[in-house]
Design an enzyme around this catalytic site. Sequence first.
Site, PDB file in Angstrom:
ATOM      1  N   SER A 168      16.096 -51.188  65.863  1.00 25.92           N
ATOM      2  CA  SER A 168      16.974 -50.439  65.126  1.00 25.92           C
ATOM      3  C   SER A 168      18.156 -50.367  66.311  1.00 25.92           C
ATOM      4  O   SER A 168      18.203 -50.318  67.544  1.00 25.92           O
ATOM      5  CB  SER A 168      16.558 -49.014  65.031  1.00 25.92           C
ATOM      6  OG  SER A 168      17.655 -48.210  64.682  1.00 25.92           O
TER       7      SER A 168
ATOM      8  N   TYR B  93      13.013 -41.287  67.011  1.00 22.31           N
ATOM      9  CA  TYR B  93      12.759 -42.290  66.135  1.00 22.31           C
ATOM     10  C   TYR B  93      13.644 -43.493  66.947  1.00 22.31           C
ATOM     11  O   TYR B  93      12.615 -44.487  67.020  1.00 22.31           O
ATOM     12  CB  TYR B  93      13.711 -42.263  64.993  1.00 22.31           C
ATOM     13  CG  TYR B  93      14.054 -43.552  64.158  1.00 22.31           C
ATOM     14  CD1 TYR B  93      13.001 -44.361  63.216  1.00 22.31           C
ATOM     15  CD2 TYR B  93      15.374 -44.170  64.235  1.00 22.31           C
ATOM     16  CE1 TYR B  93      13.442 -45.467  62.882  1.00 22.31           C
ATOM     17  CE2 TYR B  93      15.586 -45.267  63.518  1.00 22.31           C
ATOM     18  CZ  TYR B  93      14.682 -46.070  62.749  1.00 22.31           C
ATOM     19  OH  TYR B  93      15.001 -47.023  62.135  1.00 22.31           O
TER      20      TYR B  93
END
Length: 335
Positions: free
Chosen positions: A127, A152
Site C-alpha cells: 500500500s 495498517y
Amino acid sequence: MRILITGAAGFIGSTLAHRLLDAGHEVLGYDNLNDYYDPNLKLARLERLQPRQGFSFVKASLEDRAAIDQAFADFQPQRVVNLAAQAGVRYSLENPRAYIDANIVGFLNILEACRHQNIEHLVYASSSSVYGANRKLPFAVEDSVDHPVSLYAATKKSNELMAHTYSHLFGLPTTGLRFFTVYGPWGRPDMALFLFTRKILAGEPIDVFNFGNHTRDFTYIDDIVEGVIRTLMRVPDADPNFDPLQPSPATSQAPYRVYNIGNHRPVQLSRYIELIEEAVGKKAEKRLLPMQPGDVPDTEADVAALVRDTGYSPETTVDVGVKNFVAWYREFYGV
C-alpha cells in the site's frame, strides 16, 4: 496458468479475476466474505464470476491455515496473487487485532503455502500508506519507509519484509505492489468516492477531512489490474546490480521486487469532490474537518521502476474515472 487470487470477492480481486479468465487462465478465488463493508456487494461481484468457465471459489479466511493449505493442495496453483487483507487506515485505530490476524498471520500462511507448493511467483498487495511520515514527493520505491503512521501501514511494510525473507531463504519469487488510492466501478463503500457519491445523491452532508486540502494519487481500477497482470507475468530474479553497501529497498540479491502502481498525477480532494458533483449533477453539503489520525497529507507515486521493468504506466484521468464510477453506481443501485 492456474492462478489463485485471495480477496477474489473484493474490489481489485474480482476485477483481476475477470481479466485473467478473459485471457484463458484458470482462477481459484479465495475470500472469507467478511462484513467489514456490505457483504452484499461482495456477493454481487462473486455472482458475476461464478458462472464463468475456469473459475472456482473457496470461502475461508487467510488466518485459517488448514483451509489455505487445502486450497493450495487441491488447486495446485502455479502463481498466487494475495489481495485479501484487513483494509482501511481508520479502522486500524479501532480494531488493531484484525490487522495482525489477517495481514500478518494470514500472510505467513500464504508464504508457507507458496514455499511448500513451489509456487512460481507470489504477487501481493502492499500500500502507498507504507510511506507514512515521508514528505519527499513523489514517493519512490527506493525511499526508506520506516515511519508508518497507522497499524495498517505497519502490517503492509511487514508483508514486504516477510516476503523478502522468504525470497532470500527459499528462493520464492515475490513482488509487492504499493497501490495508490484505487477507485472505480465495483469499488469499496468505505472509500471517499463511494461515500461521497452515496451521500450527495441522498442529500446528506459529506465529511471533508483536512478541509479538502490534501492531495491523493487516485488510480483507476483498470490501471491497477493492468499493473498487477504485467508484474504477475514477469517473475523476478536476483538483481545483478544490487549493491549491499548501498541497498535499495525495492530490489535484492533475492528474487524480490517492490513497485508503486499509481496514476502519478495527484489531485486535491476538493477538486475530486467537484468532479463527483459534476458527474452526479448535484452540489455537496460539506462538513470541513481537520485531518484524521493515521492519514497522510499527500501522496504521489513515482512509477519509474514499474515503467522500466514492465513498460507500463497508469494513464486514466480522474474526470474519466469518476464519471465511470458514478454511471456504475447509478445503475447498480438504481438511483
